[in-house]
Design an enzyme around this catalytic site. Structure first.
Site, mmCIF file in Angstrom:
data_model
loop_
_atom_site.group_PDB
_atom_site.id
_atom_site.type_symbol
_atom_site.label_atom_id
_atom_site.label_comp_id
_atom_site.label_asym_id
_atom_site.label_seq_id
_atom_site.Cartn_x
_atom_site.Cartn_y
_atom_site.Cartn_z
ATOM 1 N N LYS A 92 0.868 -1.183 0.000
ATOM 2 C CA LYS A 92 0.000 0.000 0.000
ATOM 3 C C LYS A 92 0.904 1.232 0.000
ATOM 4 C CE LYS A 92 -3.767 1.931 2.855
ATOM 5 N NZ LYS A 92 -4.689 1.641 3.965
ATOM 6 N N SER B 90 -9.415 1.767 3.206
ATOM 7 C CA SER B 90 -8.534 2.470 2.293
ATOM 8 C C SER B 90 -7.509 1.583 1.584
ATOM 9 C CB SER B 90 -7.777 3.561 3.050
ATOM 10 O OG SER B 90 -6.949 2.972 4.060
ATOM 11 N N SER C 94 -9.931 -0.556 7.332
ATOM 12 C CA SER C 94 -9.307 -0.366 6.006
ATOM 13 C C SER C 94 -8.607 -1.588 5.440
ATOM 14 C CB SER C 94 -8.315 0.798 6.047
ATOM 15 O OG SER C 94 -9.000 2.010 6.152
#
Lengths: 463, 61
Positions: A78, A153, A177
């Site tokens: 990420k 996210s 997330s």
């Protein structure tokens, strides 16, 4: 092209000489080039380095010197995980040209385990709230249907794993997330206990709620990744100083006698889940009972209380983290992030402290509720993924999410696919364990995955 | 209790943020969502109740 493999399968094939890490990573890039235009899961590719790393892994496997099951496995991070010499943007205009000098602790640990870095993955800006259409890169889309949202996210990680571009990746979880996008994209994602995984070198959002963890196609793969990610880090003041647990040995030993507490009021009363999600949970309970688990209902404080407590803390901490940048460059952030972060300015110190005091009470209530069972169970997301253009601006703040209670309490929680809804998109459940009982959680999730057909179906993308 | 208009303006002013009228209007609207969250936490609590900052230290042991 090789079929889509799990980490465990690929590792076995490396060991037997049936597959090489170079061949595998080349297939990942082929898939990615053919389909990521629809999915937008990657912000940056690191192909040259990946091929070098895969060649090195291949040599180690050939010489019998492999570093373990992750050696040669293609993964990605990420884009809030710092990577030395590789752009790390948080999907934000503010860090569009940011190149860290050092790897984050988790990035270093996974590299030392021999993983091959395919690239950097889409996220919601600074890991909060999406989808945004006003950032330098488009939002990731759901591989099961690109018109739909990935959740977030850790949107790029979930999308890329589901699409088979990578075999695993990293996420972060402040209110759901990791588990939310795992649920929407039909993969497995675990938020470990607060303190188990170092957050040094990961861009912060809310220091007392942020957790780092792995996302992969199966619970077994999550166990392999998490094992490499854990370990005390004296440089992270929240890191738990305790002996490393063995997260993989118990995988496959079944769940006979496991005591499961269903938090039925969460998904049936406090935050009503869709009929497909409820059916998925009911079917899962049948499977788990057949596997030897005992099941009963448990009662926790209402979902709304955890939601209120978690979001007041989150907004106050986000504002504190970003205040100086918000003052200087407010309109360089995307609208969703900046408006939500600015709400934190409206929270008084008394309200923040009150939320922290309430948090202690919620932790105690949760500990009591789980004391007579081994694992808790509730929904992961309320329904299938919505259309990406129909996600309300303030979603996640107006309606409670099933994930936030375990950020508030720091308990480990895993999202597991329980089937598909009427829209042919995944539905999910969430399993939760006591602090530092990740091995049990992963064993339970693995047993469920092995007993159900949901890990055998992949999104039908055109290669 | 809902945040009054002057309290909202004071909080924004204290924050140091330079906002357009459009953003102020949007935040004012969203402040009602925030207020409902704060209200849910507003139950009485004994004075000696401590914040959860120690929870993690206890958990680590």
């Amino acid at each position: 092209m090789t079929p889509q493999l799990t980490i465990a399968e690929a590792s076995r094939q490396f060991a037997s000489g049936k597959l090489s890490p170079v061949e595998l990573v080349k297939d990942c890039y082929r898939r990615l080039r053919a389909a990521d235009e629809q999915i937008n899961s990657f912000l940056l590719l690191t192909e040259e380095r990946a091929l070098d790393d895969a060649r090195a892994a291949e040599k180690r496997w050939c010489k019998g010197l492999a570093r373990g099951k992750l050696d040669g496995i293609p993964i990605a991070h990420k884009d809030i995980y710092n990577t030395a010499g590789i752009r790390t943007t948080a999907h934000s205009r503010l860090l569009e040209h940011n190149v860290p000098g050092e790897d984050g602790v988790v990035v270093r640990k996974l590299a030392d385990a021999g993983t091959v870095l395919v690239g950097k993955l889409a996220t919601h800006e600074f890991a909060m709230r999406g989808p945004s259409f006003d950032l330098p890169w488009p939002p990731a889309r759901n591989p099961w249907n690109p018109a739909h949202f990935t959740g977030g996210s850790s949107s790029g990680t979930a999308a890329a794993v589901a699409a088979g571009f990578i075999l695993g990746g990293t996420g972060s979880d402040t209110g759901g997330s990791i588990r939310g996008p795992s649920a929407f994209c039909g993969i497995t994602g675990i938020k470990p206990t607060y303190g188990l995984v170092s957050r040094r070198g990961i861009l912060p959002l809310s220091f007392s709620l942020d957790h780092a963890g792995p996302m992969a196609w199966t619970a077994e793969d999550c166990a392999l990744l998490l094992q490499a990610m854990t370990g005390y880090d004296a440089g992270d003041p929240t890191s738990a100083n305790r002996p490393a647990a063995d997260l993989t040995s118990d995988i496959g030993t079944g769940i006979k006698g496991l005591r499961i507490g269903v938090i039925r009021h969460f998904h049936e009363v406090d935050g009503v889940a869709s009929t497909d999600t409820l059916a998925g949970i009911d079917n899962a309970l049948v499977v788990l009972r057949e596997l030897g688990a005992t099941i009963r209902d448990v009662t926790l404080p209402s979902l709304g209380e955890y939601h209120a407590c978690g979001n007041v803390i989150l907004l106050a901490e986000v504002f504190a983290t970003h205040k100086s940048l918000l003052e200087a460059r407010f309109y360089e952030y995307g609208e969703l992030f900046r408006d939500r972060a600015a709400l934190g300015a409206l929270i008084s110190s008394e309200q923040y402290i009150h939320a922290l005091r309430r948090r202690r009470e919620l932790c105690l209530s949760t500990a009591t509720a789980i004391s007579d069972v081994d694992v808790l169970l509730t929904a992961g997301e309320a329904a299938e993924a919505p259309l990406i253009r129909e996600v309300p601006k303030w979603s996640g703040l107006e309606k409670p999410r099933f994930t936030m209670p375990f950020n508030v309490t720091g308990y480990p929680a895993i999202s597991v696919c329980t089937g598909f809804g009427k829209g042919n998109l995944p539905v999910s459940m969430q399993l939760i364990a006591k602090p530092f009982c990740e091995a049990l959680l992963l064993r339970a999730a693995h047993a469920f995955e092995e007993a159900t057909p949901w890990r055998k179906t992949r999104p039908a993308l055109a290669w | 209790m809902l945040m009054r208009e002057n309290e909202f303006a004071a909080a924004i002013c204290r924050s140091g943020l330079q906002l357009t009228q459009e953003t102020m209007t949007e935040l004012r609207r969203a402040s009602f969502i925030l207020e409902s969250l704060v209200e849910q936490l507003s139950g009485a609590m004994p004075m000696e109740a401590e914040p959860a900052t120690m929870f993690y230290a206890e958990q680590r042991q």
